[in-house]
Design a protein around this motif. Structure first.
Motif, PDB file in Angstrom:
ATOM      1  N   LYS A 177      34.824  49.503  24.811  1.00  0.00           N
ATOM      2  CA  LYS A 177      33.596  49.404  24.038  1.00  0.00           C
ATOM      3  C   LYS A 177      32.356  48.514  24.360  1.00  0.00           C
ATOM      4  O   LYS A 177      31.383  48.421  23.636  1.00  0.00           O
ATOM      5  CB  LYS A 177      33.909  49.207  22.620  1.00  0.00           C
ATOM      6  N   CYS A 178      32.626  47.772  25.403  1.00  0.00           N
ATOM      7  CA  CYS A 178      31.602  46.688  25.588  1.00  0.00           C
ATOM      8  C   CYS A 178      30.809  47.000  26.872  1.00  0.00           C
ATOM      9  O   CYS A 178      29.960  46.439  27.488  1.00  0.00           O
ATOM     10  CB  CYS A 178      32.202  45.521  26.189  1.00  0.00           C
ATOM     11  N   ASP A 179      30.817  48.680  27.163  1.00  0.00           N
ATOM     12  CA  ASP A 179      29.929  49.325  28.258  1.00  0.00           C
ATOM     13  C   ASP A 179      30.120  48.633  29.626  1.00  0.00           C
ATOM     14  O   ASP A 179      28.971  48.784  30.379  1.00  0.00           O
ATOM     15  CB  ASP A 179      28.457  49.192  27.810  1.00  0.00           C
ATOM     16  N   GLY A 180      30.935  47.985  29.951  1.00  0.00           N
ATOM     17  CA  GLY A 180      31.167  47.274  31.380  1.00  0.00           C
ATOM     18  C   GLY A 180      30.311  46.186  31.576  1.00  0.00           C
ATOM     19  O   GLY A 180      29.928  45.868  32.868  1.00  0.00           O
ATOM     20  N   LEU A 181      29.549  45.639  30.593  1.00  0.00           N
ATOM     21  CA  LEU A 181      28.503  44.578  30.464  1.00  0.00           C
ATOM     22  C   LEU A 181      29.489  43.095  30.444  1.00  0.00           C
ATOM     23  O   LEU A 181      29.817  42.903  29.373  1.00  0.00           O
ATOM     24  CB  LEU A 181      27.593  44.773  29.651  1.00  0.00           C
ATOM     25  N   PRO A 182      29.401  42.438  31.602  1.00  0.00           N
ATOM     26  CA  PRO A 182      30.154  41.306  31.389  1.00  0.00           C
ATOM     27  C   PRO A 182      29.512  40.369  30.381  1.00  0.00           C
ATOM     28  O   PRO A 182      30.276  39.738  29.596  1.00  0.00           O
ATOM     29  CB  PRO A 182      29.700  40.581  32.768  1.00  0.00           C
ATOM     30  N   LEU A 183      28.303  40.263  29.961  1.00  0.00           N
ATOM     31  CA  LEU A 183      27.768  39.404  29.053  1.00  0.00           C
ATOM     32  C   LEU A 183      28.491  39.695  27.778  1.00  0.00           C
ATOM     33  O   LEU A 183      28.764  39.016  26.939  1.00  0.00           O
ATOM     34  CB  LEU A 183      26.398  39.554  28.759  1.00  0.00           C
ATOM     35  N   MET A 184      28.430  41.117  27.217  1.00  0.00           N
ATOM     36  CA  MET A 184      29.080  41.679  26.026  1.00  0.00           C
ATOM     37  C   MET A 184      30.525  41.169  26.025  1.00  0.00           C
ATOM     38  O   MET A 184      31.234  40.917  24.977  1.00  0.00           O
ATOM     39  CB  MET A 184      28.875  43.189  26.266  1.00  0.00           C
ATOM     40  N   GLY A 206      35.330  42.105  39.513  1.00  0.00           N
ATOM     41  CA  GLY A 206      34.729  43.291  39.430  1.00  0.00           C
ATOM     42  C   GLY A 206      33.272  43.135  40.301  1.00  0.00           C
ATOM     43  O   GLY A 206      32.663  44.066  40.650  1.00  0.00           O
ATOM     44  N   LEU A 207      32.912  41.657  40.740  1.00  0.00           N
ATOM     45  CA  LEU A 207      31.837  41.440  41.471  1.00  0.00           C
ATOM     46  C   LEU A 207      32.001  41.206  42.914  1.00  0.00           C
ATOM     47  O   LEU A 207      31.137  40.812  43.414  1.00  0.00           O
ATOM     48  CB  LEU A 207      31.122  40.430  40.596  1.00  0.00           C
ATOM     49  N   SER A 208      33.368  41.155  43.171  1.00  0.00           N
ATOM     50  CA  SER A 208      33.621  40.598  44.684  1.00  0.00           C
ATOM     51  C   SER A 208      32.918  41.422  45.698  1.00  0.00           C
ATOM     52  O   SER A 208      32.319  41.033  46.816  1.00  0.00           O
ATOM     53  CB  SER A 208      35.009  40.493  44.849  1.00  0.00           C
ATOM     54  N   LYS A 209      32.607  42.794  45.290  1.00  0.00           N
ATOM     55  CA  LYS A 209      32.078  43.862  46.254  1.00  0.00           C
ATOM     56  C   LYS A 209      30.580  43.662  46.341  1.00  0.00           C
ATOM     57  O   LYS A 209      29.879  43.700  47.437  1.00  0.00           O
ATOM     58  CB  LYS A 209      32.190  45.448  46.050  1.00  0.00           C
ATOM     59  N   VAL A 210      29.973  43.169  45.157  1.00  0.00           N
ATOM     60  CA  VAL A 210      28.710  42.909  45.236  1.00  0.00           C
ATOM     61  C   VAL A 210      28.491  41.500  46.022  1.00  0.00           C
ATOM     62  O   VAL A 210      27.295  41.398  46.732  1.00  0.00           O
ATOM     63  CB  VAL A 210      28.335  42.817  43.822  1.00  0.00           C
ATOM     64  N   MET A 211      29.285  40.735  46.218  1.00  0.00           N
ATOM     65  CA  MET A 211      29.051  39.459  46.789  1.00  0.00           C
ATOM     66  C   MET A 211      29.111  39.546  48.295  1.00  0.00           C
ATOM     67  O   MET A 211      28.315  39.201  48.639  1.00  0.00           O
ATOM     68  CB  MET A 211      30.233  38.370  46.318  1.00  0.00           C
ATOM     69  N   ASN A 212      29.920  40.673  48.490  1.00  0.00           N
ATOM     70  CA  ASN A 212      30.028  40.793  49.879  1.00  0.00           C
ATOM     71  C   ASN A 212      28.865  41.598  50.538  1.00  0.00           C
ATOM     72  O   ASN A 212      28.264  41.257  51.690  1.00  0.00           O
ATOM     73  CB  ASN A 212      31.398  41.855  50.270  1.00  0.00           C
ATOM     74  N   LYS A 257      36.957  50.359  33.753  1.00  0.00           N
ATOM     75  CA  LYS A 257      37.851  49.826  32.433  1.00  0.00           C
ATOM     76  C   LYS A 257      38.863  48.895  32.835  1.00  0.00           C
ATOM     77  O   LYS A 257      39.018  47.996  31.815  1.00  0.00           O
ATOM     78  CB  LYS A 257      38.508  51.355  31.793  1.00  0.00           C
ATOM     79  N   ASP A 258      39.309  48.912  33.950  1.00  0.00           N
ATOM     80  CA  ASP A 258      40.385  48.014  34.436  1.00  0.00           C
ATOM     81  C   ASP A 258      39.847  46.367  34.485  1.00  0.00           C
ATOM     82  O   ASP A 258      40.523  45.742  34.061  1.00  0.00           O
ATOM     83  CB  ASP A 258      41.195  48.313  35.582  1.00  0.00           C
ATOM     84  N   TRP A 292      38.907  45.066  31.106  1.00  0.00           N
ATOM     85  CA  TRP A 292      39.932  44.376  30.484  1.00  0.00           C
ATOM     86  C   TRP A 292      40.601  42.969  31.245  1.00  0.00           C
ATOM     87  O   TRP A 292      40.847  42.217  30.470  1.00  0.00           O
ATOM     88  CB  TRP A 292      41.063  45.497  30.274  1.00  0.00           C
ATOM     89  N   ASP A 293      40.295  43.052  32.554  1.00  0.00           N
ATOM     90  CA  ASP A 293      40.687  41.869  33.278  1.00  0.00           C
ATOM     91  C   ASP A 293      39.953  40.841  32.820  1.00  0.00           C
ATOM     92  O   ASP A 293      40.340  39.468  32.672  1.00  0.00           O
ATOM     93  CB  ASP A 293      40.582  42.156  34.782  1.00  0.00           C
ATOM     94  N   LEU A 294      38.723  41.031  32.674  1.00  0.00           N
ATOM     95  CA  LEU A 294      37.740  39.819  32.089  1.00  0.00           C
ATOM     96  C   LEU A 294      37.957  39.334  30.873  1.00  0.00           C
ATOM     97  O   LEU A 294      38.028  38.141  30.459  1.00  0.00           O
ATOM     98  CB  LEU A 294      36.310  40.421  32.448  1.00  0.00           C
ATOM     99  N   LEU A 295      37.927  40.459  29.986  1.00  0.00           N
ATOM    100  CA  LEU A 295      38.427  39.986  28.537  1.00  0.00           C
ATOM    101  C   LEU A 295      39.619  39.208  28.567  1.00  0.00           C
ATOM    102  O   LEU A 295      39.595  38.237  27.961  1.00  0.00           O
ATOM    103  CB  LEU A 295      38.395  41.478  27.783  1.00  0.00           C
ATOM    104  N   ARG A 296      40.645  39.764  29.087  1.00  0.00           N
ATOM    105  CA  ARG A 296      41.921  38.895  29.127  1.00  0.00           C
ATOM    106  C   ARG A 296      41.917  37.749  29.724  1.00  0.00           C
ATOM    107  O   ARG A 296      42.520  36.739  29.110  1.00  0.00           O
ATOM    108  CB  ARG A 296      43.086  39.686  29.707  1.00  0.00           C
ATOM    109  N   GLU A 297      41.152  37.573  30.742  1.00  0.00           N
ATOM    110  CA  GLU A 297      41.153  36.224  31.441  1.00  0.00           C
ATOM    111  C   GLU A 297      40.279  35.205  30.481  1.00  0.00           C
ATOM    112  O   GLU A 297      40.587  34.113  30.583  1.00  0.00           O
ATOM    113  CB  GLU A 297      40.605  36.246  32.906  1.00  0.00           C
TER     114      GLU A 297
END
Length: 731
Positions: free
Chosen positions: A220-227, A38-44, A189-190, A193-198
Motif C-alpha cells: 500500500k506504500c506504492d513502492g515509494l521508499p519515503l512512505m 531495490g536501489l543497487s541497479k540504479v547505483m550501478n 512488492k518484494d 517488504w524487505d525495506l519495511l521489515r529491515e
C-alpha cells in the motif's frame, strides 16, 4: 518520523530548516547503514554513467523515491572516492540562487579560505583555477532550476584528459533536458517488504506470523521508499502483534497510512463532462497532465502510443558540456493514458479538496461528521460502495448536495449485488457506477437530464427512452460477466441516433442498429468501442463519419471461413479513423486462411492498429507496413502466424511502438531501411522465438522481453552492445 541526531562527518546531509531539505533527508541512510533495498541497479547505472561520455548526469523521480539516498551512497562509495578528487556536495533546494554556487563550491574545496579572500565577481576564475587538471565530482542535490547546473558548467574546467563530472538530483523533468537521465524506479512488492521489515526489525529476527500483513502494508506504500520508511517508523514503536498488523493492513483509513492505491483514471473524459475544458483543448490538457508527470507529481499507470514533439528554449546561460549547447531540445513522449497519485500526495489533495467543497471522498460511515463533511460538496467519490446501502447516509448526501453535486463516482471494490444510488442529486453531470452491478436499468437515471457522462454495469437491454438524455456525451455500459452470446444479435435502441451530443459509446455485447433514415447521423461521435463486426454495415458507417477510434469484437461460429474479415473493406470509408482495434474473442487457428489483406482496406489516416487472433500469414503484414501514418502496432494472440517475419526495407517508416505477444514466431528479421523511427519494442510470451536479427541502422530506445524462454539473452545484448543507450528489460 524522527530524524537521526548524529551524522557521519562526511555525510552531506542538509542542515537548514527548509521543508524540501527535510523531505530529501528522510531517505538518506545514516551511520547505521541501511541496505539500499531495490536501489543497487540504479547505483550501478549511475556509476556507469559517471564513467561514460556525458559530463552532467541527472537522477530524477518524485519526492521521497530515494534520489538523495542513492546520491549519498555514490558520493561515499570507495570506487568513486578513488576515482574523483575532490568531491563536493551542494544542497540546492527551491530558492537557491545560481550565482551563489561558485562561492559555495569554493568554501568546500578550501574550508580555511576566508570569503574575503576572493573578491566578488572573481569566484568563477578562482574555481577554474582550483579545479584545473583535476578529476572532480560535484553533486547538486534537489535542483529546481536548470540555471544552477548550467551556470556551474560555465564555471568549471572539464578538461580534455580528466573526466570530471556533475551529478544532480531533481524531481522536475524540465530541469534535465539534454543531459544523461537516470529515472528512479519504484520498489516492487518484494523490495517494499524487505525495506519495511529491515526498517522495523533491523538485524533482529522478525516474527513470521507478521509477514502476510506486512506485505500488504508494504504494498500500500506504492513502492515509494519515503512512505515505507515513514510507515516503518510508526510500526517500529507500535505493538508487534498479528492483530494490530492485520488491522493496519485491512483498514485504508488507519492512522498509519491512508489509501495508497487510489487511482485517477479516465481523467480527460471526466474533465470534459464536467466542463472544466472544451474538447478542442484536449491537446493543451494532455500537455498540462504531462507537466504534472514531468514535475513528478503523478505516477503513470499506462502510456498511450501517440506521440508529440516538445520544444523548449528555456536557457539562461550557454553550456559547453555535451548535449547542453544551448540549442532548442526536442523530446518525444507518449501520451498519458492513465495515472494516479502517490498516497501521501493523494491524502493532502483529498483533505484540501474536501475543505474547499470541491471534491469529497467517502470511505467510511462517520455519523457525527457526515453532516458537516458533505454539506455543499460539488463532487462525491465513494470508495466503499457498501456505504450506499445505509439509508441515513444517502438521505444526508441527497439533502446536503442536492443542488451542488455535479459528480458521483463509485470507485470502491466491485459490488456484484445491487446497492441504491443517490439519485436525489439534481445537477449531476457525471455518474460513474461501473463498480456496481445493476439487475435492472435504473430508470431514475433518466431524470438526470444534465448528465454528460454515464457509466454502468448492466446485462439487460437499454430502454428506448434513454434518448431523453439529450446532453449525454459519454455512454459506457459493461456486462457483469463477459459470456459468449448465443442467439439473435443484441442492439441498443434505435433512438440512440437521436442523441446528437454523443462523443463516446462503449456498450459491451451490444451493437448499433441501422438508423431509421439515411439522414440520421452522430456527427460528434469520435469513439465507438466493444461492438461486433455486425455493426459495421454501410448504413451505420455513413452515420458516424467523424469516428477516430473504433474497437471491434468478433466471435467465431463453428463453420467460420474468415469472411467476417470483409469488415475491413467497409471501414476504409472512415477517412478520419486514427485508432483501430480488432479482436477475435474465441480464436481458433484451424479455420480456413482468410483472404489476403489489401492496402485499400485500411484508412490512410490510421495511426494505431491492434489486431488479435486473426491468424493471417506473416506475408500479409507487408500491406500494414505501407500504411503512411501508422505509429503504434500491437499484434496479440496469433494475429499473424508462421515461423519467420521479415520486416522489409521501406516498411513501417513511421512506426514508433511495436508489441508482439503470443505467436509461434521463431525468427524476427529487421532489414535495413525499415522501422526508421522505432522507439519501443515489446515481445511477450513468444516461447518459440530464438533469433532476433536487427539489421537496420536504427534501434529502439527500449526493448522489453517477457517470457520468451527460447530467445537467448545474448541476442538482445548483442544489439545493446551496438547501441549502449538502449534500455533492455528481460523477465
Amino acid at each position: 518520523m524522527e530524524e537521526e541526531s548524529s551524522q557521519e562527518s562526511n555525510n552531506p546531509l542538509p542542515e537548514d530548516d527548509d521543508e524540501d531539505a527535510v523531505v530529501s533527508s528522510l531517505t538518506v541512510f545514516n551511520e547505521q547503514k541501511s541496505k539500499m533495498v531495490g536501489l543497487s541497479k540504479v547505483m550501478n547505472k549511475v556509476k556507469d554513467a559517471l564513467a561514460g561520455r556525458y559530463k552532467v548526469i541527472a537522477l530524477t523521480g518524485m519526492a521521497g523515491i530515494g534520489k538523495t539516498a542513492v546520491a549519498v551512497e555514490i558520493f561515499d562509495d570507495p570506487s568513486i572516492c578513488s576515482r574523483f578528487e575532490p568531491r563536493v556536495w551542494v544542497k540546492v533546494g527551491k530558492n537557491y540562487q545560481y550565482d551563489k554556487i561558485a562561492r559555495d563550491v569554493l568554501a568546500q574545496l578550501d574550508p580555511d579560505m576566508s570569503r574575503s579572500c576572493v573578491r566578488e565577481g572573481d569566484e568563477r576564475r578562482a574555481l577554474r583555477e582550483m579545479l584545473k587538471d583535476k578529476t572532480w565530482l560535484i553533486v547538486l542535490d534537489d535542483v529546481w532550476d536548470n540555471s544552477v547546473w548550467r551556470y556551474l558548467c560555465d564555471s568549471v574546467p572539464f578538461g580534455n584528459i580528466s573526466r570530471p563530472r556533475i551529478l544532480i538530483t531533481t524531481r522536475l523533468h524540465e530541469v534535465i533536458y539534454g543531459i544523461d537521465i537516470i529515472s528512479m524506479p519504484f520498489l516492487n512488492k518484494d523490495e517494499s517488504w524487505d525495506l519495511l521489515r529491515e526498517r522495523v526489525f533491523g538485524e533482529d529476527s522478525w516474527p513470521p506470523q507478521l509477514e502476510r500483513a506486512g506485505k500488504k502494508i508494504a504494498e500500500k506504500c506504492d513502492g515509494l521508499p519515503l512512505m515505507i520508511i515513514a510507515v516503518a517508523g510508526i510500526l517500529a514503536k507500535a505493538e508487534k502483534t498479528e492483530e494490530y498488523w492485520d488491522k493496519v493492513a485491512s483498514d485504508k483509513q488507519n492512522s498509519v497510512f491512508t489509501d495508497a492505491n487510489d487511482a485517477i483514471l479516465k481523467l480527460i473524459n471526466l474533465w470534459i463532462a464536467e466542463r472544466f475544458i472544451e474538447p478542442d483543448l484536449i491537446q493543451t490538457l494532455r500537455q498540462a497532465l504531462e507537466e504534472l508527470y514531468f514535475n513528478s507529481l503523478v505516477i503513470v499507470s499506462q502510456w498511450a502510443s501517440s506521440w508529440f514533439l516538445r520544444f523548449s528554449s528555456h536557457h539562461h546561460h550557454s553550456c559547453s558540456c555535451h548535449g547542453c549547447n544551448g540549442k532548442v531540445w526536442s523530446v518525444k513522449a507518449r501520451y498519458i493514458k492513465s495515472c494516479r497519485l502517490q498516497s501521501s500526495l493523494l491524502h493532502m489533495c483529498n483533505r484540501e479538496a474536501g475543505k474547499n467543497k470541491f471534491f469529497h471522498v467517502l470511505d467510511r460511515y462517520d455519523a457525527d461528521g457526515l453532516e458537516e463533511s458533505t454539506k455543499g460538496q460539488r463532487r462525491l467519490c465513494i470508495h466503499n460502495n457498501m456505504l450506499l446501502g445505509i439509508k441515513d447516509l444517502r438521505d444526508t448526501i441527497e439533502f446536503n448536495c442536492a443542488f451542488t453535486a455535479s459528480s458521483l463516482l463509485c470507485y470502491g471494490p466491485y459490488q456484484q449485488y445491487q446497492v441504491p444510488i443517490c439519485f436525489g442529486l439534481r445537477l449531476l453531470r457525471v455518474l460513474d457506477a461501473l463498480t456496481i452491478r445493476f439487475y435492472e436499468f435504473p430508470v431514475e437515471v433518466l431524470e438526470q437530464v444534465q448528465l454528460r457522462y454515464l457509466a454502468l454495469t448492466y446485462n439487460g437491454d437499454l430502454p428506448s427512452f434513454i434518448s431523453k438524455l439529450l446532453n449525454l456525451q459519454f455512454l459506457i455500459i459493461n456486462r457483469h460477466m463477459s459470456i459468449k452470446y448465443c442467439g439473435a444479435l443484441a442492439y441498443v435502441p434505435v433512438e440512440i441516433w437521436d442523441m446528437k451530443e454523443l462523443k463516446h459509446i462503449q456498450i459491451m455485447g451490444k451493437d448499433l442498429p441501422n438508423p431509421l433514415c439515411r439522414a440520421s447521423s452522430l456527427k460528434n461521435l469520435s469513439t465507438l468501442l466493444s461492438v461486433s463486426v455486425h455493426s459495421l454495415n454501410e448504413r451505420v458507417l455513413e452515420g458516424i463519419p467523424n469516428l477516430t477510434k473504433l474497437g471491434i469484437q468478433i466471435e467465431l461460429a463453428p463453420d467460420d471461413d474468415g469472411k467476417f474479415l470483409n469488415c475491413f473493406d467497409r471501414i476504409s470509408s472512415l477517412n478520419k479513423l486514427e485508432s483501430l482495434k480488432c479482436v477475435i474473442m474465441n480464436p481458433e487457428l484451424r479455420f480456413v486462411a482468410p483472404p489476403p489483406l489489401a492496402l485499400s482496406m485500411f484508412p490512410s489516416s490510421l495511426k494505431k492498429l491492434h489486431l488479435s487472433g486473426l491468424g493471417y500469414s506473416w506475408e500479409y503484414i507487408r500491406v500494414i507496413g505501407l500504411l503512411p501514418n501508422l505509429e503504434a502496432l500491437k499484434l496479440r494472440c496469433y494475429a499473424f502466424r508462421g515461423q519467420k517475419w521479415e520486416i522489409e526495407n521501406t516498411r513501417f517508416l513511421r512506426l514508433r511502438s511495436l508489441v508482439i505477444e503470443d505467436t509461434d514466431l521463431v525468427q524476427l528479421i529487421v532489414e535495413c531501411g525499415s522501422l526508421r523511427l522505432i522507439e519501443f519494442v515489446t515481445i511477450k510470451h513468444c516461447y518459440k522465438l530464438k533469433k532476433l536479427n536487427w539489421e537496420a541502422d536504427n534501434y529502439p530506445m527500449d526493448i522489453k522481453v517477457v517470457a520468451c524462454i527460447g530467445l537467448a539473452e545474448e541476442e538482445i545484448y548483442r544489439i545493446k552492445r551496438r547501441k549502449p543507450s538502449i534500455s533492455v528489460f528481460i523477465e
